[in-house]
Design an enzyme around this catalytic site. Structure first.
Site, PDB file in Angstrom:
ATOM      1  N   THR A  39       0.842  -1.208   0.000  1.00 59.35           N
ATOM      2  CA  THR A  39       0.000   0.000   0.000  1.00 59.35           C
ATOM      3  C   THR A  39       0.875   1.256   0.000  1.00 59.35           C
ATOM      4  OG1 THR A  39      -1.569  -1.233   1.324  1.00 59.35           O
ATOM      5  CG2 THR A  39      -1.942   1.123   1.174  1.00 59.35           C
ATOM      6  N   HIS A  42       2.054   1.827  -3.528  1.00 55.30           N
ATOM      7  CA  HIS A  42       1.037   2.454  -4.378  1.00 55.30           C
ATOM      8  C   HIS A  42       0.903   3.930  -4.039  1.00 55.30           C
ATOM      9  CE1 HIS A  42      -0.341  -1.125  -6.358  1.00 55.30           C
ATOM     10  NE2 HIS A  42      -0.595  -1.744  -5.221  1.00 55.30           N
ATOM     11  N   CYS A  92     -18.520  -2.225  15.755  1.00 57.67           N
ATOM     12  CA  CYS A  92     -19.572  -1.807  16.698  1.00 57.67           C
ATOM     13  C   CYS A  92     -20.212  -2.998  17.392  1.00 57.67           C
ATOM     14  CB  CYS A  92     -20.637  -1.006  15.947  1.00 57.67           C
ATOM     15  SG  CYS A  92     -21.613  -2.030  14.806  1.00 57.67           S
ATOM     16  N   CYS A  95     -23.743  -4.268  13.802  1.00 60.75           N
ATOM     17  CA  CYS A  95     -24.172  -4.134  12.406  1.00 60.75           C
ATOM     18  C   CYS A  95     -24.119  -5.501  11.714  1.00 60.75           C
ATOM     19  CB  CYS A  95     -23.288  -3.118  11.678  1.00 60.75           C
ATOM     20  SG  CYS A  95     -21.627  -3.732  11.349  1.00 60.75           S
ATOM     21  N   CYS A 106     -16.723  -3.366   9.604  1.00 60.13           N
ATOM     22  CA  CYS A 106     -17.891  -2.826  10.323  1.00 60.13           C
ATOM     23  C   CYS A 106     -18.538  -1.711   9.498  1.00 60.13           C
ATOM     24  CB  CYS A 106     -17.445  -2.277  11.683  1.00 60.13           C
ATOM     25  SG  CYS A 106     -18.747  -1.387  12.555  1.00 60.13           S
ATOM     26  N   ARG A 201      12.597 -14.102  -6.371  1.00 57.77           N
ATOM     27  CA  ARG A 201      11.354 -14.259  -5.608  1.00 57.77           C
ATOM     28  C   ARG A 201      10.850 -15.703  -5.672  1.00 57.77           C
ATOM     29  NH1 ARG A 201       7.751  -8.691  -6.258  1.00 57.77           N
ATOM     30  NH2 ARG A 201       9.029  -7.513  -4.794  1.00 57.77           N
ATOM     31  N   GLY A 262      -3.712  -8.727  -3.538  1.00 57.02           N
ATOM     32  CA  GLY A 262      -2.859  -7.614  -3.980  1.00 57.02           C
ATOM     33  C   GLY A 262      -3.679  -6.579  -4.740  1.00 57.02           C
TER      34      GLY A 262
HETATM   35 ZN   LIG Z   1       0.154  -3.134   5.060  1.00 55.89          ZN
HETATM   36 ZN   LIG Z   2     -20.262  -3.031  13.163  1.00 56.75          ZN
END
Ligand SMILES: [Zn+2]
Ligand SMILES: [Zn+2]
Length: 344
Positions: A39, A42, A92, A95, A106, A201, A262
Site C-alpha cells: 500500500t 502504491h 460496533c 451491524c 464494520c 522471488r 494484492g
Molecule cells: Zn500493510
Molecule cells: Zn459493526
C-alpha cells in the site's frame, strides 16, 4: 524528530516533524521497526498520497509516554519500555458485518482515509492505549513488525476456507505472496504452487513453504469451458497485476475460489462465463479476523514461520525508504523490508 515524509510527485525526503503528544487514553510509542507495505508503494510511487504525510503502518515499538487515564502500574496497565504493537479498532458489534464475524469491515466504521494518515516511518507515534498488545517474550521487535501483514495473511487464508487437501496457487511472490504462502504452510496446507516472474522471488517462495514454483507463462490458458490439465482449488492473487488475476481465474477447478489480496491500478477482465460454468467464488481479503492481531503475534512467536526468509536481511534507515520502495516495485527484493527510524 526525523520522519520520511512524502513530498508529492513520487518523491520522499527526511524532514524534522514535531514529536506528537499523547492525549487522554493514548500512548506514545517509540517506533522500533516498520515494514514497507505494498500500500505504501502504491501511495508513493503512483502518487496517491497527500504531500507532507508520513506513511508506514506495520510497526513495532516500545512505550515512551502514557497519556492521562492510562494505567501505568505494569500489572493491569502498562509500563514505559513495554514492547508493543497496536491492532485495529473493533467493530460496533451490532451491524450486519459485525454480526457475521467481520468487524474489520464494520458498517459503522469511518471509510478508510488513505490520505489523512499519520504513519510510523518516523521515531514516535501516538496510539490508543486500548488497542495495545504486548509482544510475546522471545519474539524480536524486528519480527514483531510483521504482526499486521501476518494478521492479514491469516484473515486471507481464513476467508478462503482453505483446507490441507486444497491445491493452492499463489500469484506473486513479493512480501504479501510470501507471507500468504508461509501462513498456508504453517496451517498444514502443503500443495502450494507459486507463480512469479522474478527468479529471486521464486527461490524465496520455495524457502517459505511453496511445493513448486513456475513463471507466469508456464501456466497455460484453459480451453473454453474446460479446466486446465492440473487445476487449482484456491488461488490467492497477491501480485496486484491484472494479468495474474485473469490467469489465476483460468487455473481454477470447478467450485474453485479466487482471492484478491494484492491491489493494483489496472483492473483485470473477469471471465464471467467461466465463473458461471465452474461455479467459482471470487472474494477480496483486506483486513483482519475478529480476533485482531493476537493470533498473528501467537503465530509469529510460535516458531512455525520462516521469519528470516520473510524479512530482507538488510534494514533501511529513513533516508533509504524511497530506494527500497523502488527496489520492491521492480521485484528486486522479495521479502519485507524493515525500516529502523532510530538508526537514521
Ligand atoms: Zn500493510
Ligand atoms: Zn459493526
Amino acid at each position: 524528530m526525523p520522519a520520511a515524509v512524502y513530498l508529492g510527485g513520487g518523491d520522499m525526503a527526511v524532514r524534522e516533524v514535531p514529536v506528537p503528544v499523547p492525549g487522554p487514553g493514548e500512548a506514545l510509542v517509540e517506533v522500533s521497526h516498520c515494514g514497507i507495505c505494498g500500500t505504501d508503494l502504491h501511495l508513493v510511487l503512483e502518487q496517491y498520497a497527500r504531500p507532507n504525510t508520513v506513511l508506514g503502518h506495520e510497526w513495532s515499538g516500545t512505550l515512551a509516554a502514557l497519556g492521562d487515564g492510562v494505567r501505568d502500574d505494569g500489572v493491569d496497565g502498562w509500563e514505559l519500555g513495554a514492547r508493543v504493537v497496536a491492532d485495529a479498532t473493533p467493530g460496533c458489534g451490532e451491524c450486519r458485518a459485525c454480526l457475521r464475524g467481520r468487524p474489520s469491515v464494520c458498517l459503522r466504521r469511518e471509510p478508510t482515509d488513505f490520505l489523512a494518515f499519520t504513519g510510523a516511518f518516523t521515531q514516535y507515534k501516538v496510539v490508543a492505549a486500548s488497542r495495545l498488545l504486548r509482544i510475546p517474550d522471545g519474539l524480536s521487535m524486528r519480527h514483531a513488525a510483521l504482526t499486521e501483514p501476518t494478521a492479514i495473511a491469516i484473515h486471507t487464508v481464513h476467508l478462503a476456507g482453505v483446507t490441507p487437501d486444497d491445491r493452492v496457487l499463489v500469484t506473486g511472490a513479493g512480501p504479501v505472496g510470501l507471507l500468504t504462502t508461509a501462513v498456508l504452510h504453517a496451517q498444514g496446507v502443503h500443495d502450494i504452487t507459486v507463480s512469479e516472474p522474478a527468479p529471486r522471488r521464486r527461490e524465496r517462495a520455495l524457502a517459505v513453504g511453496a511445493k513448486a514454483v513456475c513463471t507466469p507463462d508456464e501456466l497455460l490458458p484453459a480451453k473454453m469451458g474446460q479446466p486446465v490439465e492440473q487445476p487449482f482449488t484456491v488461488a490467492f492473487e497477491c501480485s496486484g497485476h491484472a494479468s495474474a488475476a485473469e490467469q489465476a481465474l483460468d487455473q481454477l477447478d470447478y467450485a474453485g475460489t479466487l482471492v484478491f489480496v494484492g491491489t493494483g491500478n489496472k483492473m483485470p477482465k473477469i471471465n464471467h462465463n467461466r465463473a458461471i460454468i465452474f461455479e467459482l467464488t471470487i472474494i477480496g481479503a483486506y483486513n483482519y479476523d475478529a480476533e485482531g492481531f493476537a493470533p498473528a503475534l501467537e503465530l509469529l512467536a510460535s516458531g512455525a514461520l520462516p521469519l528470516d526468509e520473510l524479512v530482507e536481511a538488510d534494514d533501511v534507515g529513513l533516508p533509504g525508504v524511497l530506494d527500497a520502495m523502488h527496489r520492491l516495485a521492480a521485484g528486486d527484493l522479495a521479502g519485507k523490508v524493515m525500516v529502523t527510524p532510530a538508526a537514521s
